[in-house]
Scaffold this active site. Sequence first.
Site, PDB file in Angstrom:
ATOM      1  N   LYS A 197       0.867  -1.184   0.000  1.00 47.99           N
ATOM      2  CA  LYS A 197       0.000   0.000   0.000  1.00 47.99           C
ATOM      3  C   LYS A 197       0.899   1.228   0.000  1.00 47.99           C
ATOM      4  O   LYS A 197       1.461   1.613   1.012  1.00 47.99           O
ATOM      5  CB  LYS A 197      -0.931   0.055   1.221  1.00 47.99           C
ATOM      6  CG  LYS A 197      -2.082   1.003   0.922  1.00 47.99           C
ATOM      7  CD  LYS A 197      -2.625   1.757   2.112  1.00 47.99           C
ATOM      8  CE  LYS A 197      -1.870   2.963   2.540  1.00 47.99           C
ATOM      9  NZ  LYS A 197      -1.751   4.069   1.576  1.00 47.99           N
ATOM     10  N   GLU A 272       9.146   0.721  11.041  1.00 51.35           N
ATOM     11  CA  GLU A 272      10.283   1.627  10.760  1.00 51.35           C
ATOM     12  C   GLU A 272       9.713   3.034  10.805  1.00 51.35           C
ATOM     13  O   GLU A 272       8.952   3.419   9.922  1.00 51.35           O
ATOM     14  CB  GLU A 272      10.865   1.357   9.366  1.00 51.35           C
ATOM     15  CG  GLU A 272      11.479  -0.016   9.187  1.00 51.35           C
ATOM     16  CD  GLU A 272      12.779  -0.173   9.935  1.00 51.35           C
ATOM     17  OE1 GLU A 272      13.316   0.825  10.466  1.00 51.35           O
ATOM     18  OE2 GLU A 272      13.262  -1.312  10.013  1.00 51.35           O
ATOM     19  N   CYS A 306      14.095   9.598   6.672  1.00 48.25           N
ATOM     20  CA  CYS A 306      13.894   9.276   8.086  1.00 48.25           C
ATOM     21  C   CYS A 306      15.195   9.407   8.872  1.00 48.25           C
ATOM     22  O   CYS A 306      15.191   9.772  10.034  1.00 48.25           O
ATOM     23  CB  CYS A 306      13.332   7.871   8.221  1.00 48.25           C
ATOM     24  SG  CYS A 306      14.335   6.645   7.378  1.00 48.25           S
ATOM     25  N   GLU A 403      10.146  16.004  14.505  1.00 42.19           N
ATOM     26  CA  GLU A 403      10.578  15.751  13.134  1.00 42.19           C
ATOM     27  C   GLU A 403       9.990  16.841  12.220  1.00 42.19           C
ATOM     28  O   GLU A 403       8.781  17.051  12.207  1.00 42.19           O
ATOM     29  CB  GLU A 403      10.026  14.377  12.724  1.00 42.19           C
ATOM     30  CG  GLU A 403      10.757  13.750  11.583  1.00 42.19           C
ATOM     31  CD  GLU A 403      10.233  12.349  11.262  1.00 42.19           C
ATOM     32  OE1 GLU A 403       9.075  12.038  11.577  1.00 42.19           O
ATOM     33  OE2 GLU A 403      11.009  11.587  10.673  1.00 42.19           O
TER      34      GLU A 403
HETATM   35  P1  NAD Z   1       2.550   8.300   7.456  1.00 42.22           P
HETATM   36  O1  NAD Z   1       2.751   7.559   8.723  1.00 42.22           O
HETATM   37  O2  NAD Z   1       1.583   9.408   7.425  1.00 42.22           O
HETATM   38  O3  NAD Z   1       2.078   7.300   6.294  1.00 42.22           O
HETATM   39  C1  NAD Z   1       2.832   6.170   5.947  1.00 42.22           C
HETATM   40  C2  NAD Z   1       1.923   5.178   5.243  1.00 42.22           C
HETATM   41  O4  NAD Z   1       0.944   4.726   6.174  1.00 42.22           O
HETATM   42  C3  NAD Z   1       1.147   5.748   4.059  1.00 42.22           C
HETATM   43  O5  NAD Z   1       1.031   4.746   3.069  1.00 42.22           O
HETATM   44  C4  NAD Z   1      -0.204   6.035   4.661  1.00 42.22           C
HETATM   45  O6  NAD Z   1      -1.242   6.037   3.707  1.00 42.22           O
HETATM   46  C5  NAD Z   1      -0.346   4.867   5.627  1.00 42.22           C
HETATM   47  N1  NAD Z   1      -1.278   5.075   6.734  1.00 42.22           N
HETATM   48  C6  NAD Z   1      -1.625   6.232   7.334  1.00 42.22           C
HETATM   49  N2  NAD Z   1      -2.515   6.001   8.331  1.00 42.22           N
HETATM   50  C7  NAD Z   1      -2.721   4.668   8.369  1.00 42.22           C
HETATM   51  C8  NAD Z   1      -3.503   3.804   9.187  1.00 42.22           C
HETATM   52  N3  NAD Z   1      -4.250   4.274  10.165  1.00 42.22           N
HETATM   53  N4  NAD Z   1      -3.454   2.470   8.946  1.00 42.22           N
HETATM   54  C9  NAD Z   1      -2.680   1.982   7.967  1.00 42.22           C
HETATM   55  N5  NAD Z   1      -1.917   2.738   7.153  1.00 42.22           N
HETATM   56  C10 NAD Z   1      -1.931   4.074   7.360  1.00 42.22           C
HETATM   57  O7  NAD Z   1       4.011   8.737   7.014  1.00 42.22           O
HETATM   58  P2  NAD Z   1       4.427   9.651   5.764  1.00 42.22           P
HETATM   59  O8  NAD Z   1       4.040  11.045   6.106  1.00 42.22           O
HETATM   60  O9  NAD Z   1       3.942   9.029   4.492  1.00 42.22           O
HETATM   61  O10 NAD Z   1       6.020   9.490   5.759  1.00 42.22           O
HETATM   62  C11 NAD Z   1       6.871  10.253   6.535  1.00 42.22           C
HETATM   63  C12 NAD Z   1       7.224   9.518   7.811  1.00 42.22           C
HETATM   64  O11 NAD Z   1       7.807   8.255   7.496  1.00 42.22           O
HETATM   65  C13 NAD Z   1       8.267  10.253   8.622  1.00 42.22           C
HETATM   66  O12 NAD Z   1       7.912  10.186   9.982  1.00 42.22           O
HETATM   67  C14 NAD Z   1       9.532   9.453   8.375  1.00 42.22           C
HETATM   68  O13 NAD Z   1      10.494   9.567   9.370  1.00 42.22           O
HETATM   69  C15 NAD Z   1       8.997   8.074   8.267  1.00 42.22           C
HETATM   70  N6  NAD Z   1       9.951   7.187   7.571  1.00 42.22           N
HETATM   71  C16 NAD Z   1      10.639   6.242   8.297  1.00 42.22           C
HETATM   72  C17 NAD Z   1      11.574   5.430   7.675  1.00 42.22           C
HETATM   73  C18 NAD Z   1      12.360   4.380   8.442  1.00 42.22           C
HETATM   74  O14 NAD Z   1      12.919   3.493   7.818  1.00 42.22           O
HETATM   75  N7  NAD Z   1      12.430   4.450   9.761  1.00 42.22           N
HETATM   76  C19 NAD Z   1      11.815   5.579   6.305  1.00 42.22           C
HETATM   77  C20 NAD Z   1      11.110   6.547   5.612  1.00 42.22           C
HETATM   78  C21 NAD Z   1      10.169   7.354   6.257  1.00 42.22           C
END
Ligand code: NAD
Length: 499
Positions: A197, A272, A306, A403
């Site tokens: 997804k 992650e 991240c 962040e």
């Molecule tokens: P997000 O948490 O808003 O969304 C991530 C994914 O989760 C998207 O596909 C979103 O549609 C989905 N999602 C959102 N709510 C959900 C729910 N209730 N149930 C299931 N899925 C849901 O994150 P973002 O804004 O897309 O990305 C940025 C974040 O990702 C930052 O916090 C960044 O640090 C983190 N990140 C972490 C890593 C790592 O490896 N640790 C790598 C890249 C990004």
Amino acid sequence: MAAALIETLTSVEDFLQRQHGSFIDGTCQLNSASETLALRNPADDQVLASVQLADAGQVDRIVESAHRAFRSGIWSRLAPAERERTLLRFADLVEAHGEELAQLETLNQGKSIHLSRAIEVGASVNYMRYMAGWATKIEGQTLDVSIPMPAQARFNAYTRREPTGVVAGIVPWNFPMMIALWKVIPALACGCTVIIKPADETPLTALRLAELAIEAGIPAGVFNVLIGRGAQAGAALVAHPLVNKVSFTGSTAVGKQIGIAALHNMTRFTLELGGKNPMLVLEDADIDKAVAGAIAGGLLNQGQVCAAASRLYVPVSRHAQFVEALSAQARAMSVGPGMDPTAQVNPLATRKHQNHVLAMLAVARREGACIATGGDAPDSPGYYVNPTVLSGLDQRSNAVQEEIFGPVLSVLPYNDLEQGLALVNDSRYGLAASVWSNDLGKVMDLLPRIEAGTVWVNNHVPVDPNLPFGGFKQSGMGREFGRSAIEGFTELKSVCITY
Ligand code: NAD
């Protein structure tokens, strides 16, 4: 903002013209009753393509398709060498379509075409080949046991690793293709079936990957893509009883919700999550190298990484020099579209995220930040934020603790190394950190005391498929890459034979 854009490939134009929807059981499945989402090009805010969002029925169908494919054994019981060969063919196809995928990513996500070519495609192809090789190297142990009954019985006991089943891979918008592949390839190497997804804003490369997977010979239903919003389609996927493992990359707030939801069905999960990653510059460090490291490790992908460096701790005696050198370099960077190969800073992925970064900068100003450079957005319809260097902030300020996920670097002074280390560890996150010094004794003392899943010395941000990646504290649970990834997509079974 002058821009000389590279020419868009015809195959990319054609892909953008198509109506897209979820990829289920080997095909794109459209439903005229579904809500359609317009995707926008972050460089100019123009509509780029459109995708249909999955409804509840499609979520069920996609999980049932992946479950059926798993149970059939068409992939899970294939000889490991055959799985490996198929995944290597998939890697070859991604490489062969590299420019097309890179352009799609840049147009959809905004990042530099150089980054799309080198990381989203180049590093991903290396990762795919590395992980394909694990298909033939999954192993258990033989174990001596001391079971007393029945008398005289002899035993042979061993463990085997078996594919977990249906994997839901939930992916953020910062590295849409690479992070999707971080989940797809080890899961497939283990014999699982997968539903990716993508973030609803950046689904295009995952959809193209699913087509290439079919071309590579991965059977229908083994790799599916669910298009939808997180709170609806994502949440329904996580809660689905036929999903056996959730591999999530995204924010800490959503990661916590997912962990709690997954536990209801005892669905396995790996998280992650976010980071607020420190860079600790020691007294002896070469300032030019540390500044170059902060630019590379902090502004890569406009800071939407991240593991990006965002809190930079510098000895008080060198703080002014560091801020000046860093701001001069940041100020000199050219801002423009990702499709302009000369632009060094590109748009953020979405308007919403641009607004978030600008709001965080307004908070930093109120908290007393001195803006050494940047702090605003250029005059453009695109989602740009100028590269920004902040100083004068308190350790407990929002800009230092939360962040921002944008091109924003905060520089803070410290008096002695113990204080520097305390500041480094003063965060609820613990994803990554870097130390800048050639004083081996001091570095070796610091390494075990830094609370982070990855610590780099004299660099910041490189990752490797063989090196586990994941977070301490609120940066996550579990590890991706290397053997850890294989363990994450398998169940451990103990076998005990009496003879
Ligand atoms: P997000 O948490 O808003 O969304 C991530 C994914 O989760 C998207 O596909 C979103 O549609 C989905 N999602 C959102 N709510 C959900 C729910 N209730 N149930 C299931 N899925 C849901 O994150 P973002 O804004 O897309 O990305 C940025 C974040 O990702 C930052 O916090 C960044 O640090 C983190 N990140 C972490 C890593 C790592 O490896 N640790 C790598 C890249 C990004």
